[in-house]
Design a protein around this motif. Structure first.
Motif, PDB file in Angstrom:
ATOM      1  N   THR B 682       0.816  -1.207   0.000  1.00  0.00           N
ATOM      2  CA  THR B 682       0.000   0.000   0.000  1.00  0.00           C
ATOM      3  C   THR B 682       0.861   1.273   0.000  1.00  0.00           C
ATOM      4  OG1 THR B 682      -1.356  -1.354   1.429  1.00  0.00           O
ATOM      5  CG2 THR B 682      -2.151   0.858   0.978  1.00  0.00           C
ATOM      6  N   PRO B 683       1.778   1.437   0.989  1.00  0.00           N
ATOM      7  CA  PRO B 683       2.605   2.669   0.902  1.00  0.00           C
ATOM      8  C   PRO B 683       3.491   2.655  -0.330  1.00  0.00           C
ATOM      9  CG  PRO B 683       3.301   1.250   2.728  1.00  0.00           C
ATOM     10  CD  PRO B 683       2.074   0.658   2.181  1.00  0.00           C
ATOM     11  N   MET B 684       3.996   1.458  -0.698  1.00  0.00           N
ATOM     12  CA  MET B 684       4.862   1.371  -1.869  1.00  0.00           C
ATOM     13  C   MET B 684       4.133   1.883  -3.118  1.00  0.00           C
ATOM     14  SD  MET B 684       7.831   0.626  -1.685  1.00  0.00           S
ATOM     15  CE  MET B 684       9.181  -0.354  -1.197  1.00  0.00           C
ATOM     16  N   THR B 685       2.879   1.469  -3.255  1.00  0.00           N
ATOM     17  CA  THR B 685       2.099   1.861  -4.432  1.00  0.00           C
ATOM     18  C   THR B 685       1.986   3.376  -4.505  1.00  0.00           C
ATOM     19  OG1 THR B 685       0.830  -0.142  -4.008  1.00  0.00           O
ATOM     20  CG2 THR B 685      -0.047   1.380  -5.642  1.00  0.00           C
ATOM     21  N   SER B 686       1.633   3.994  -3.345  1.00  0.00           N
ATOM     22  CA  SER B 686       1.465   5.449  -3.412  1.00  0.00           C
ATOM     23  C   SER B 686       2.802   6.129  -3.629  1.00  0.00           C
ATOM     24  CB  SER B 686       0.758   5.978  -2.167  1.00  0.00           C
ATOM     25  OG  SER B 686       1.446   5.608  -1.027  1.00  0.00           O
ATOM     26  N   ILE B 687       3.872   5.603  -3.028  1.00  0.00           N
ATOM     27  CA  ILE B 687       5.182   6.223  -3.242  1.00  0.00           C
ATOM     28  C   ILE B 687       5.532   6.150  -4.721  1.00  0.00           C
ATOM     29  CG2 ILE B 687       7.664   5.962  -2.850  1.00  0.00           C
ATOM     30  CD1 ILE B 687       7.034   5.084  -0.018  1.00  0.00           C
ATOM     31  N   ARG B 688       5.310   4.940  -5.317  1.00  0.00           N
ATOM     32  CA  ARG B 688       5.653   4.796  -6.719  1.00  0.00           C
ATOM     33  C   ARG B 688       4.814   5.727  -7.592  1.00  0.00           C
ATOM     34  NH1 ARG B 688       4.880  -1.000  -8.936  1.00  0.00           N
ATOM     35  NH2 ARG B 688       3.221  -0.028 -10.159  1.00  0.00           N
ATOM     36  N   ALA B 689       3.508   5.760  -7.283  1.00  0.00           N
ATOM     37  CA  ALA B 689       2.610   6.591  -8.097  1.00  0.00           C
ATOM     38  C   ALA B 689       3.036   8.049  -8.051  1.00  0.00           C
ATOM     39  CB  ALA B 689       1.187   6.430  -7.579  1.00  0.00           C
ATOM     40  N   PHE B 690       3.278   8.548  -6.827  1.00  0.00           N
ATOM     41  CA  PHE B 690       3.602   9.977  -6.739  1.00  0.00           C
ATOM     42  C   PHE B 690       4.980  10.280  -7.302  1.00  0.00           C
ATOM     43  CE2 PHE B 690       0.080   9.971  -3.714  1.00  0.00           C
ATOM     44  CZ  PHE B 690      -0.623  11.055  -4.223  1.00  0.00           C
ATOM     45  N   SER B 691       5.912   9.351  -7.107  1.00  0.00           N
ATOM     46  CA  SER B 691       7.245   9.630  -7.657  1.00  0.00           C
ATOM     47  C   SER B 691       7.203   9.606  -9.177  1.00  0.00           C
ATOM     48  CB  SER B 691       8.268   8.624  -7.117  1.00  0.00           C
ATOM     49  OG  SER B 691       7.885   7.326  -7.413  1.00  0.00           O
ATOM     50  N   GLU B 692       6.324   8.722  -9.779  1.00  0.00           N
ATOM     51  CA  GLU B 692       6.176   8.715 -11.234  1.00  0.00           C
ATOM     52  C   GLU B 692       5.588  10.023 -11.721  1.00  0.00           C
ATOM     53  OE1 GLU B 692       3.911   5.214 -12.111  1.00  0.00           O
ATOM     54  OE2 GLU B 692       5.664   3.914 -11.927  1.00  0.00           O
ATOM     55  N   ILE B 693       4.587  10.534 -10.959  1.00  0.00           N
ATOM     56  CA  ILE B 693       3.999  11.818 -11.335  1.00  0.00           C
ATOM     57  C   ILE B 693       5.082  12.881 -11.332  1.00  0.00           C
ATOM     58  CG2 ILE B 693       2.380  13.635 -10.601  1.00  0.00           C
ATOM     59  CD1 ILE B 693       0.614  11.380  -9.485  1.00  0.00           C
ATOM     60  N   HIS B 713       7.053  11.304   1.401  1.00  0.00           N
ATOM     61  CA  HIS B 713       7.797  11.287   2.664  1.00  0.00           C
ATOM     62  C   HIS B 713       7.011  10.580   3.774  1.00  0.00           C
ATOM     63  CE1 HIS B 713       9.360  13.248   6.393  1.00  0.00           C
ATOM     64  NE2 HIS B 713      10.446  12.639   5.880  1.00  0.00           N
ATOM     65  N   ALA B 714       5.717  10.969   3.844  1.00  0.00           N
ATOM     66  CA  ALA B 714       4.885  10.359   4.897  1.00  0.00           C
ATOM     67  C   ALA B 714       4.764   8.856   4.697  1.00  0.00           C
ATOM     68  CB  ALA B 714       3.501  11.008   4.894  1.00  0.00           C
ATOM     69  N   GLU B 715       4.574   8.465   3.442  1.00  0.00           N
ATOM     70  CA  GLU B 715       4.432   7.029   3.181  1.00  0.00           C
ATOM     71  C   GLU B 715       5.730   6.282   3.507  1.00  0.00           C
ATOM     72  OE1 GLU B 715       1.733   5.144   2.323  1.00  0.00           O
ATOM     73  OE2 GLU B 715       0.595   6.995   2.653  1.00  0.00           O
ATOM     74  N   ALA B 716       6.869   6.939   3.170  1.00  0.00           N
ATOM     75  CA  ALA B 716       8.160   6.312   3.467  1.00  0.00           C
ATOM     76  C   ALA B 716       8.323   6.141   4.972  1.00  0.00           C
ATOM     77  CB  ALA B 716       9.307   7.160   2.914  1.00  0.00           C
ATOM     78  N   ILE B 717       7.890   7.190   5.707  1.00  0.00           N
ATOM     79  CA  ILE B 717       7.972   7.089   7.183  1.00  0.00           C
ATOM     80  C   ILE B 717       7.105   5.949   7.685  1.00  0.00           C
ATOM     81  CG2 ILE B 717       7.263   8.246   9.313  1.00  0.00           C
ATOM     82  CD1 ILE B 717       8.333  10.809   8.154  1.00  0.00           C
ATOM     83  N   ARG B 718       5.888   5.872   7.107  1.00  0.00           N
ATOM     84  CA  ARG B 718       4.979   4.814   7.524  1.00  0.00           C
ATOM     85  C   ARG B 718       5.596   3.441   7.248  1.00  0.00           C
ATOM     86  NH1 ARG B 718      -0.581   3.969   4.594  1.00  0.00           N
ATOM     87  NH2 ARG B 718      -1.078   1.933   5.482  1.00  0.00           N
ATOM     88  N   LEU B 719       6.237   3.349   6.091  1.00  0.00           N
ATOM     89  CA  LEU B 719       6.887   2.097   5.715  1.00  0.00           C
ATOM     90  C   LEU B 719       8.001   1.743   6.710  1.00  0.00           C
ATOM     91  CD1 LEU B 719       6.400   0.203   3.369  1.00  0.00           C
ATOM     92  CD2 LEU B 719       8.206   1.334   2.128  1.00  0.00           C
ATOM     93  N   THR B 720       8.783   2.749   7.022  1.00  0.00           N
ATOM     94  CA  THR B 720       9.877   2.546   7.970  1.00  0.00           C
ATOM     95  C   THR B 720       9.325   2.066   9.318  1.00  0.00           C
ATOM     96  OG1 THR B 720      10.885   4.448   6.926  1.00  0.00           O
ATOM     97  CG2 THR B 720      11.937   3.595   8.934  1.00  0.00           C
ATOM     98  N   ARG B 721       8.229   2.764   9.758  1.00  0.00           N
ATOM     99  CA  ARG B 721       7.669   2.394  11.058  1.00  0.00           C
ATOM    100  C   ARG B 721       7.181   0.953  11.037  1.00  0.00           C
ATOM    101  NH1 ARG B 721       3.797   6.414  11.850  1.00  0.00           N
ATOM    102  NH2 ARG B 721       2.110   4.922  11.507  1.00  0.00           N
ATOM    103  N   LEU B 722       6.552   0.581   9.942  1.00  0.00           N
ATOM    104  CA  LEU B 722       6.050  -0.776   9.803  1.00  0.00           C
ATOM    105  C   LEU B 722       7.196  -1.794   9.887  1.00  0.00           C
ATOM    106  CD1 LEU B 722       3.549  -2.529   9.198  1.00  0.00           C
ATOM    107  CD2 LEU B 722       4.098  -2.314   6.786  1.00  0.00           C
ATOM    108  N   LEU B 723       8.261  -1.472   9.152  1.00  0.00           N
ATOM    109  CA  LEU B 723       9.410  -2.380   9.172  1.00  0.00           C
ATOM    110  C   LEU B 723      10.032  -2.432  10.565  1.00  0.00           C
ATOM    111  CD1 LEU B 723      10.969  -1.575   5.698  1.00  0.00           C
ATOM    112  CD2 LEU B 723       9.917  -3.714   6.457  1.00  0.00           C
TER     113      LEU B 723
END
Lengths: 94, 893
Positions: B682-693, B713-723
């Protein structure tokens, strides 16, 4: 001894023998009981009042020997009545 | 006046007459014409050896001293005889089927043919009977001196010669001649029994004659006699109740255990049927013997000068009236009583000594004496003869040492009390299968020791025990004083000794029997003895197939005598259908042979002898038991196999269960992986989508640019927290976490947690209650704070009340500290309560703030800290309970 061939009820004669054996077993207990009666008699040492005199030796002798003769007669009666067959039966059920 | 010479002449004549009677009886028995010898009347009369010189002289003295108490000595035996159906019938049956030769043999056979026990019983019997024999010598001596009083020449004679010694020597000779003439397999002595029967008639006749003379000659009939009895000093009932019961019991016990009584009752018994005659005839005999005792005593007290010995009234009353003939008869009566007792007692003791002491020693010394060069038969007879001599010598010595001063009855009672010690082992042995050898031995030793200490040794006057010991006890131990044991004083010494010795004897016998375990032979013999009316076969099972019959024959000839042994073997061979003298050594034959031999040398010795010859071919009970043991072992082995196979089944079941669990775990792992990939995608998808934009779209406004970059940034943080959470959880679950244990106040941890969550910026109001928050903790405070922060943050996120409020309540319950976090929201729905601690679980339709790992991590942390975390339903809101082990000490309040 459990022996299945022995019927539940005995013949009248055997029944009588069994009861005689019971009597033979009880006789010494009766004798002991009768001869312990003198324990209840007041003794010279314990008699205090004048009205309760100690038992005189002559009546004591009469009592003791009467019991003795009774026991001997009872034993005579039992030993005549208890025949040798009785013992054979007794050995099975003892 | 009768001179002593006439007396001695009459005595010798009487003894010669007895010799003749005994000799004729032996001859008649030998020729098989002795049917009349086997009549129940002879048996009954032979029982009269119970009435010794003690009865003849002593009873009158006893009555003159203490009134009717003397009767107790006859009441006990009467009750035993009348109650023959109980004990005597069983004893006679046992004695006949087991070929019992003595009371020691009975007890030793019952307890597994124990040699030690036989020796103990024999020694006890010798010690116990010795005073009794000396009593007989004393009474004969006294009666001689009673005659001598009126004869100056005689008095001189008495003074020169030691009467007791001569009587002892004479009796020893008579006993040796008739008691050991033959070594009969049945151990029966027809001659002696016949002589005793004659003596029984003589003493009864003599006592009744004196009694008749006293009642009708001196008192003038029964009526006047009774009046004189009542007027005398024993005219009133004066018997002590304790002595009355105690002496009756003691005499009953002694009647069964006295070796001489056992000899005539059991060993010499020809036919069990004789008991039924004796059952009433012997009580009658006893009754007649005691009938005239009181009259003689009363008249004696009247006629004789004060101070004269009442034990001699039977003699001195006729003498003082000038009735020399009657006095002579009376003397013969007393003489008969003494001699018959001594003869039988000596035979009984000699049998015991030779069978249980001399023979075992001899067999051991000669190493298999049965086949050795010496003639066992001679050894046995010699041993018996010497034993008879020794027994009489001991009696004489006792008479000399004790001074012969004590009243006759007192010595007799000492003897009775000593022999009564056999009663528990004997009665227990024939009625109780649980009685064991060790119990019998221990009981006997205890009873014997107490009897010797409290009754026998004080008899010797100042000789054996010093007055100090009598007064203060040995070594000053007061409760061991011979006549006041265990501190109980003032009891009649005899009663005292009998009570303590018999009761402790019985107690030790029963207790030791209960706790010890009998040997196989003992258990077999016990069953045989107790259920004697059911079995009649010998318990020993011999077997042999080799040519040992000849050896057996050689041995049997030595013991039984050639003629008897040969005829026995011939009969046995004929029984097996063989010609000649050598039967096959079948178990049956061996059992009969052993019984035959045990009549001559005792059960234990016979068993040992046959065992020696049969050697390895012997199947003993132990062998049988070893076979049984092997069977038992096999059964045990198979049961072990069974146990193993069931264990295997169990293991297989466990393996199946483990397999199921693993499968489940694998499923869980798959689910977890798919969950995780989902969560990560889920965060990966949004990170990829926005970075592609950002990469592809041109002309983005800087406002959008910033927005898209901050989303990434927020999604990356969320990803980090999850990991981070995942890593944390895996570390916790694997137990690899290292705890940083510190001390600190619980309230500090809570305050820190509240501050860290920044509640002041939110609407949530935190309320802290509970008295126990000032608690010192000894735990990982950071991890605990992590749990608290998570719980407070959850309340911030999920509390749906209008004015959200969180109550943190600290309590102390038992050894644990309880921290409850209760909010005022709607709480967790019941169906989700059990799931909230699972990974990735989120309560439905709420905005997802986290990955759903927080509570799972918290629960793992609490488990590591030794506490628990649980949901607490029913608090009017969401409520979690943290429970912690309390630290060792409280903080200062």
């Amino acid at each position: 001894m459990k022996d299945k061939s022995i019927p539940l009820f005995l013949e009248r004669r055997s029944y009588r023998q069994r009861r005689l054996m019971d009597a033979a077993r009880l006789l010494p207990l009766l004798g002991a009981l009768l001869w312990m009666v003198p324990l209840l008699w007041p003794r010279t040492q314990t008699v205090q009042s004048a009205d309760a005199a100690a038992v005189s030796t002559s009546s004591a002798i009469l009592y003791m020997f009467a019991v003795w003769i009774f026991l001997a007669l009872a034993a005579l009666f039992l030993s005549v009545m208890l025949d040798t067959k009785a013992e054979a039966q007794d050995s099975r059920d003892d | 006046m009768a001179t002593l010479n006439i007396l001695i002449a009459v005595c010798l004549g009487y003894v010669a007459m007895l010799f003749a009677v005994a000799f004729m009886a032996e001859r008649a028995a030998l020729r098989g014409r002795g049917n009349w010898l086997r009549s129940p009347w002879i048996y009954t009369l032979s029982l009269s050896i119970y009435c010794t010189a003690w009865t003849f002289y002593g009873a009158v003295g006893y009555a003159a001293r203490s009134g009717l108490e003397f009767l107790t000595i006859y009441l006990g035996p009467t009750l035993i005889m009348v109650g023959w159906w109980w004990a005597l019938r069983k004893m006679v049956r046992i004695g006949r089927t087991q070929r019992i030769t003595s009371v020691a043999d009975l007890i030793s056979s019952r307890y597994g043919k124990s040699g030690v026990l036989a020796v103990c019983v024999t020694l006890l019997a010798v010690v116990g009977i010795t005073p009794y024999i000396s009593l007989q010598l004393q009474s004969v001596t006294l009666s001689f001196s009673s005659f001598a009083v009126s004869d100056a020449e005689g008095a001189e004679l008495i003074a020169t010669y030691d009467t007791a010694l001569w009587v002892a020597v004479g009796l020893a000779l008579f006993t040796i001649l008739f008691g050991t003439r033959n070594l009969d397999a049945n151990e029966r002595h027809h001659g002696v029994v016949m002589a005793i029967a004659v003596e029984a008639v003589v003493k009864l006749f003599a006592l009744i004659a004196v009694g008749v003379f006293v009642v009708w000659g001196l008192a003038g009939g029964v009526g006047p006699m009774m009046e004189r009895i009542d007027a005398s000093q024993i005219g009133q009932w004066q018997v002590d109740g304790g002595r009355w019961v105690g002496l009756t019991l003691l005499s009953a016990a002694a009647f069964l255990t006295l070796p001489r009584m056992f000899q005539v009752l059991v060993v010499e018994n020809e036919d069990e049927g004789h008991l039924r005659t004796a059952a009433w005839a012997f009580p009658t005999y006893l009754m007649l013997m005691s009938l005239f005792v009181v009259p003689i005593a009363v008249i004696g007290l009247e006629l004789m000068p004060p101070g004269s010995n009442p034990d001699q009234f039977v003699l001195t009353v006729p003498l003082s009236q000038g009735r020399d003939g009657l006095a002579m008869l009376s003397f013969l009566g007393g003489f008969s009583s003494a001699t018959s007792m001594v003869i039988v007692a000596a035979i009984a003791l000699a049998t015991m000594v030779s069978n249980h002491i001399v023979m075992p020693i001899f067999l051991r010394l000669t190493q298999g004496g049965a086949s050795g060069p010496s003639d066992v038969r001679h050894v046995v007879i010699l041993a018996r003869r010497m034993s008879i001599g020794v027994v009489l010598a001991l009696g004489y010595l006792y008479y000399k040492v004790s001074g012969g001063g004590t009243a006759l009855a007192a010595i007799g009672l000492v003897s009775f009390a000593g022999l009564a010690q056999l009663l528990p082992a004997m009665i227990g042995g024939i009625f109780w299968r649980g009685a064991t050898r060790n119990g019998a031995l221990a009981g006997l030793l205890v009873g014997f020791a107490i009897w010797a200490w409290s009754l026998l040794l004080p008899q010797f006057g100042g000789g054996a025990l010093s007055p100090g010991v009598m007064e203060q006890g040995p070594w000053g131990i007061a409760w061991l004083r011979p006549e006041a044991m265990f501190g109980i004083e003032g009891v009649d010494p005899l009663l005292h000794a009998a009570l303590w010795s018999l009761s402790l004897n019985a107690l030790v016998f029963v207790v030791v029997s209960l706790i010890s375990f009998p040997s196989p032979l003992e258990r077999l013999q016990g069953a045989q003895f107790v259920n004697i009316f059911e079995h009649s076969s010998n318990p020993q099972s011999w077997s042999g197939g080799i040519a040992q019959s000849e050896d057996l024959m050689i041995m049997a000839q030595r013991i039984l005598g050639p003629a008897e042994a040969q005829s026995f073997f011939q009969t046995e061979a004929a029984r097996q259908g063989l010609a000649g003298y050598l039967p096959e050594p079948t178990p049956d034959f061996l059992a009969r042979l052993e019984r035959e031999l045990s009549g001559a040398v005792g059960g234990a010795t016979a068993h040992a002898m046959v065992a020696q010859i049969m050697g390895a071919a012997t199947v003993s009970v132990e062998d049988l038991l070893a076979v049984a043991d092997e069977t038992a072992q096999m059964m045990e082995y198979s049961s072990q196999l069974e146990a193993k196979s069931s264990e295997l089944t169990r293991t297989a079941r466990q393996l199946r269960a483990a397999n199921e669990k693993l499968t489940q775990l694998s499923v869980q792992k798959d689910a977890f992986l798919s969950q995780i990939s989902h969560e990560l995608r889920t965060p990966m998808t949004s990170i990829r989508a926005f970075s592609e934009i950002l990469r592809d779209a041109d002309g983005l406004q800087s406002k959008d640019l910033t927005r898209y970059a901050s989303i990434i940034h927020a999604e990356a943080i969320r990803l980090t927290r999850l990991l981070d959470d995942l890593l944390d959880l895996s570390v916790l679950e694997n137990g690899q976490v290292s705890l940083n244990i510190r001390e600190g106040l619980l309230s500090d941890v809570i305050s820190h947690s509240i501050a860290a969550t920044g509640t002041d910026m939110h609407a949530l109001r935190v309320r802290r209650v509970g008295p126990a928050s000032e608690v010192m903790l000894n735990t990982d405070l950071d991890r605990l704070a992590q749990v608290f922060i998570n719980l407070i943050a959850n309340a911030q996120k999920y509390c749906d009340a209008d004015r959200p409020e969180l109550t943190i309540e600290v309590n102390r319950r038992g050894g644990r500290i309880i921290v409850d976090f209760i909010d005022n929201g709607s709480g967790i729905p019941p169906e989700s309560q059990s799931m909230v601690f699972e990974k990735f679980y989120r309560v439905a339709d709420r905005q997802a703030g986290g990955a759903g790992l927080g509570l799972a991590i918290c629960r793992e942390i609490m488990a590591r800290l030794g506490g628990t975390l649980g949901y607490l339903p029913g608090q009017g809101g969401g409520a979690f309970r943290v429970s912690l082990p309390a630290a060792q000490r409280m903080a200062a309040r």
